[in-house]
Scaffold this motif. Structure first.
Motif, short mmCIF file in Angstrom:
data_model
loop_
_atom_site.label_atom_id
_atom_site.label_comp_id
_atom_site.label_asym_id
_atom_site.label_seq_id
_atom_site.Cartn_x
_atom_site.Cartn_y
_atom_site.Cartn_z
N ARG A 1 -45.23 9.43 16.89
CA ARG A 1 -44.84 8.77 15.64
C ARG A 1 -44.38 7.34 15.90
NH1 ARG A 1 -42.25 13.84 14.71
NH2 ARG A 1 -40.16 12.91 14.71
N LEU B 1 -45.46 12.14 5.90
CA LEU B 1 -45.94 11.20 6.92
C LEU B 1 -47.46 11.14 6.91
CD1 LEU B 1 -44.81 9.45 9.36
CD2 LEU B 1 -45.42 11.40 10.78
N THR B 2 -48.08 12.32 6.86
CA THR B 2 -49.54 12.39 6.86
C THR B 2 -50.12 11.74 5.61
OG1 THR B 2 -49.49 14.44 8.16
CG2 THR B 2 -51.50 13.98 6.95
N ALA C 1 -48.75 9.33 3.75
CA ALA C 1 -48.58 7.88 3.81
C ALA C 1 -49.55 7.25 4.81
CB ALA C 1 -47.13 7.53 4.17
N ASN C 2 -49.78 7.94 5.91
CA ASN C 2 -50.74 7.47 6.90
C ASN C 2 -52.14 7.38 6.28
OD1 ASN C 2 -51.69 7.00 9.79
ND2 ASN C 2 -52.81 8.88 9.31
N HIS D 1 -49.45 0.47 13.70
CA HIS D 1 -49.69 0.09 12.30
C HIS D 1 -49.16 -1.31 12.01
CE1 HIS D 1 -50.45 4.26 10.24
NE2 HIS D 1 -51.36 3.95 11.14
N ASP E 1 -43.06 3.94 3.93
CA ASP E 1 -42.95 5.36 3.60
C ASP E 1 -43.10 6.23 4.86
OD1 ASP E 1 -42.61 4.66 0.99
OD2 ASP E 1 -44.65 5.14 0.36
N MET E 2 -43.96 5.81 5.78
CA MET E 2 -44.12 6.56 7.02
C MET E 2 -42.84 6.51 7.85
SD MET E 2 -47.99 5.91 8.43
CE MET E 2 -47.74 7.09 9.76
N HIS F 1 -40.73 9.70 8.93
CA HIS F 1 -40.46 9.89 10.35
C HIS F 1 -38.99 10.24 10.54
CE1 HIS F 1 -40.53 7.94 14.66
NE2 HIS F 1 -39.92 9.11 14.63
N ASP G 1 -46.27 3.92 14.46
CA ASP G 1 -45.56 2.90 13.71
C ASP G 1 -45.80 1.51 14.31
OD1 ASP G 1 -43.50 2.00 11.71
OD2 ASP G 1 -42.45 1.45 13.55
N PHE H 1 -48.66 14.07 14.97
CA PHE H 1 -47.44 13.52 14.38
C PHE H 1 -46.20 14.35 14.70
CE2 PHE H 1 -50.05 11.36 10.82
CZ PHE H 1 -50.09 10.18 11.54
#
Length: 229
Positions: free
Chosen positions: A181, A136-137, A139-140, A188, A123-124, A128, A185, A175
């Motif tokens: 970003r 983004l925030t 999902a993070n 993560h 999802d991030m 992105h 990724d 972000f």
């Protein structure tokens, strides 16, 4: 005369409005719609969100307790401003709490947790591509808190949440840069590999480096009060 059921339904509606108002205000602050130092006028906020003043007042009091807004007597509420030293302190406290939570969580993760973290990474990536910082925030946060919550220590997870809430707007700023970003990724993915393999010590270290990279970038963009840290 209102019945017990009527009173219960009324209380549920009030709670729902209060929750929605708090969530909206958090999003406005996190995304930078209300900048640091901006005055938050209760009547204006109520009109903008289409609610009465009481749920706005309740939300502001909650945000004050979290450190996201400050109250000045006879002046009202303002969006809190963090210096580089204050942000550093918040990240140092996070390191202590999150490292403990991660070390405890990794051995306890089940396949559903792992899949939830992988879905958050996907999802991030999608957010992105379309430059949707709000998604983004979110999902993070889901990626990280799936891990924190799995530790089975709800009070610790809540303390971590408060620290995250108080620095959300700075995370959104991080972000906003495409290079950041890309780095998030990649980091993560590496963290995910360690977590899925059950390597708790490695996951703790990788997440520590992950936080430090964000802190280093953010400190450069914040006022320094001369206290260092």
């Amino acid at each position: 005369m209102p019945t017990a059921r009527d009173r219960s339904q009324g209380a549920d509606r009030v709670a729902t409005v209060q929750h929605a108002t708090l969530r909206w205000l958090r999003e406005q602050i996190a995304t930078g719609a209300f900048e640091a130092g901006a005055k938050l006028r209760q009547e204006v906020l109520a009109r903008e969100f289409g609610v009465s003043v009481p749920p706005v007042r309740e939300a502001l009091q909650t945000l004050e307790a979290e450190g996201q807004v400050v109250y000045a007597p006879r002046r009202g509420y303002f969006v809190a401003t963090l210096s580089a030293a204050e942000l550093t302190e918040a990240y140092r406290i996070r390191d202590l709490l999150e490292s403990e939570a991660i070390a405890r969580a990794v051995p306890l993760l089940d396949p559903t947790d792992i899949e939830r973290m992988r879905a958050a990474i996907t999802d991030m990536a999608a957010a992105h591509e379309r430059e949707d910082l709000g998604a983004l925030t979110e999902a993070n946060r889901r990626f990280h808190f799936t891990l924190f919550d799995a530790a089975g220590m709800p009070r610790m997870a809540e303390l971590i949440r408060v620290l995250w809430e108080s620095t959300d707007r700075y995370r959104s700023r991080y972000f906003a840069d495409e290079r950041h970003r890309d780095r998030v990724d990649a980091e993560h993915q590496t963290i995910m590999d360690a977590v899925a393999a059950g390597r708790a010590g490695e996951a703790v270290q990788l997440l520590r480096e992950h936080r430090e990279h964000a802190l280093e970038a953010l400190r450069a963009a914040l006022p320094d009060d001369g206290t260092g840290g």
